[in-house]
Design an enzyme around this catalytic site. Structure first.
Site, short mmCIF file in Angstrom:
data_model
loop_
_atom_site.label_atom_id
_atom_site.label_comp_id
_atom_site.label_asym_id
_atom_site.label_seq_id
_atom_site.Cartn_x
_atom_site.Cartn_y
_atom_site.Cartn_z
N PRO A 10 -2.83 14.34 -3.37
CA PRO A 10 -2.97 15.79 -3.35
C PRO A 10 -1.87 16.56 -4.08
O PRO A 10 -0.69 16.21 -3.97
CB PRO A 10 -2.95 16.14 -1.85
N ASN A 11 -2.30 17.58 -4.77
CA ASN A 11 -1.46 18.54 -5.49
C ASN A 11 -0.87 18.01 -6.79
O ASN A 11 -0.26 18.76 -7.55
CB ASN A 11 -0.33 19.09 -4.59
N ARG A 18 4.23 23.87 -11.93
CA ARG A 18 5.16 24.41 -10.92
C ARG A 18 6.20 23.37 -10.56
O ARG A 18 5.98 22.18 -10.76
CB ARG A 18 4.40 24.77 -9.64
N TYR A 23 9.56 17.83 -10.09
CA TYR A 23 8.53 16.89 -10.56
C TYR A 23 8.44 16.75 -12.07
O TYR A 23 7.62 15.98 -12.57
CB TYR A 23 7.17 17.31 -9.99
N ASN A 74 0.23 6.97 -6.15
CA ASN A 74 1.11 8.04 -5.67
C ASN A 74 0.29 8.81 -4.64
O ASN A 74 -0.54 9.65 -4.99
CB ASN A 74 1.57 8.97 -6.80
N ALA A 77 1.77 13.69 -0.45
CA ALA A 77 2.13 13.99 0.95
C ALA A 77 1.51 13.00 1.93
O ALA A 77 2.07 12.73 3.00
CB ALA A 77 1.71 15.41 1.29
N GLU A 98 3.46 1.41 -4.78
CA GLU A 98 3.65 2.82 -4.37
C GLU A 98 4.55 3.51 -5.39
O GLU A 98 5.62 2.98 -5.72
CB GLU A 98 4.29 2.82 -2.98
N HIS A 100 6.43 7.22 -6.72
CA HIS A 100 6.83 8.61 -6.49
C HIS A 100 7.64 9.11 -7.67
O HIS A 100 8.55 8.41 -8.14
CB HIS A 100 7.65 8.76 -5.21
N ARG A 107 15.47 13.43 -0.30
CA ARG A 107 14.90 14.77 -0.09
C ARG A 107 14.86 15.08 1.43
O ARG A 107 15.63 14.51 2.19
CB ARG A 107 13.52 14.84 -0.74
O1 CA2 Z 1 7.67 12.47 -5.61
C1 CA2 Z 1 6.46 12.27 -5.51
O2 CA2 Z 1 5.78 11.76 -6.40
C2 CA2 Z 1 5.74 12.73 -4.24
O3 CA2 Z 1 4.76 11.74 -3.91
C3 CA2 Z 1 5.09 14.06 -4.59
C4 CA2 Z 1 4.42 14.73 -3.40
C5 CA2 Z 1 5.37 14.82 -2.19
O4 CA2 Z 1 4.67 15.33 -1.07
C6 CA2 Z 1 5.96 13.45 -1.86
O5 CA2 Z 1 6.87 13.63 -0.78
C7 CA2 Z 1 6.67 12.88 -3.04
C8 CA2 Z 1 4.00 16.17 -3.76
C9 CA2 Z 1 3.12 16.27 -4.96
C10 CA2 Z 1 2.93 17.73 -5.25
O6 CA2 Z 1 3.08 17.92 -6.64
C11 CA2 Z 1 3.29 19.18 -7.10
C12 CA2 Z 1 3.42 19.31 -8.47
C13 CA2 Z 1 3.65 20.54 -8.99
C14 CA2 Z 1 3.73 21.65 -8.18
C15 CA2 Z 1 3.57 21.52 -6.84
C16 CA2 Z 1 3.34 20.28 -6.29
#
Ligand code: CA2
Length: 147
Positions: A10-11, A18, A23, A74, A77, A98, A100, A107
């Site tokens: 997700p996301n 953003r 990221y 990946n 969340a 896995e 990330h 974090r």
């Molecule tokens: O670091 C990673 O790849 C995560 O899997 C990314 C997840 C986060 O919840 C994990 O703790 C770590 C979040 C992905 C959301 O990606 C976004 C990208 C741009 C703007 C907002 C969110």
């Protein structure tokens, strides 16, 4: 021909739009493109799926059995609380790496724990887009198709 499935949770469709400080600036299409280039060079078929829905990811993991030789995941969340994803990974014989982008261990506390970590082959975190490339390289080496 060996087959690799890349699953983005997700996301991650928002990548590059953003929070670039966390990221990075690459979009998901950029990352997939880099993975595709590397996989092609190794003569491996690579496919991609991004979903914001837990059940869609569970279905994709279940359906990977017998169809793919490796999964790069990946779970975003869901990493931190999805027992459904963990059980799906545990139900298949396909090895999962896995991935990330960020270093989840430095974090917020709630990101330190991965409920999927006990059922995956290994974890790559904190290298930005290179986390995916490092995971792919490991998969290619394990499959015996890296140069
Ligand atoms: O670091 C990673 O790849 C995560 O899997 C990314 C997840 C986060 O919840 C994990 O703790 C770590 C979040 C992905 C959301 O990606 C976004 C990208 C741009 C703007 C907002 C969110």
């Amino acid at each position: 021909m060996k087959r690799i499935l890349v699953l983005h949770g997700p996301n991650l469709n928002l990548l590059g739009t953003r929070e670039p400080e966390i990221y990075g600036k690459m979009t998901l299409a950029d990352i997939n493109g880099r993975l595709e280039t590397r996989a092609k060079r190794a003569g491996v078929l690579i496919e991609f799926l991004q979903s914001n829905h837990e059940g869609v990811l569970v279905d994709a993991i279940q359906e990977a059995q017998g169809k793919y030789d490796f999964i790069l995941l990946n779970a975003a969340a869901y990493t931190h609380y999805s027992i459904a994803l963990r059980d799906a990974i545990g139900s298949i014989d396909v090895p999962v790496i896995e991935v990330h982008l960020s270093n989840i261990h430095k974090r917020e506390g709630f990101r330190h724990h991965s409920v999927i970590a006990p059922v995956v082959m290994g974890q790559v975190a904190g290298l930005g887009a290179e986390s995916y490339l490092a995971a792919l390289e490991a998969a290619l080496l394990k499959l015996g198709v890296a140069e």
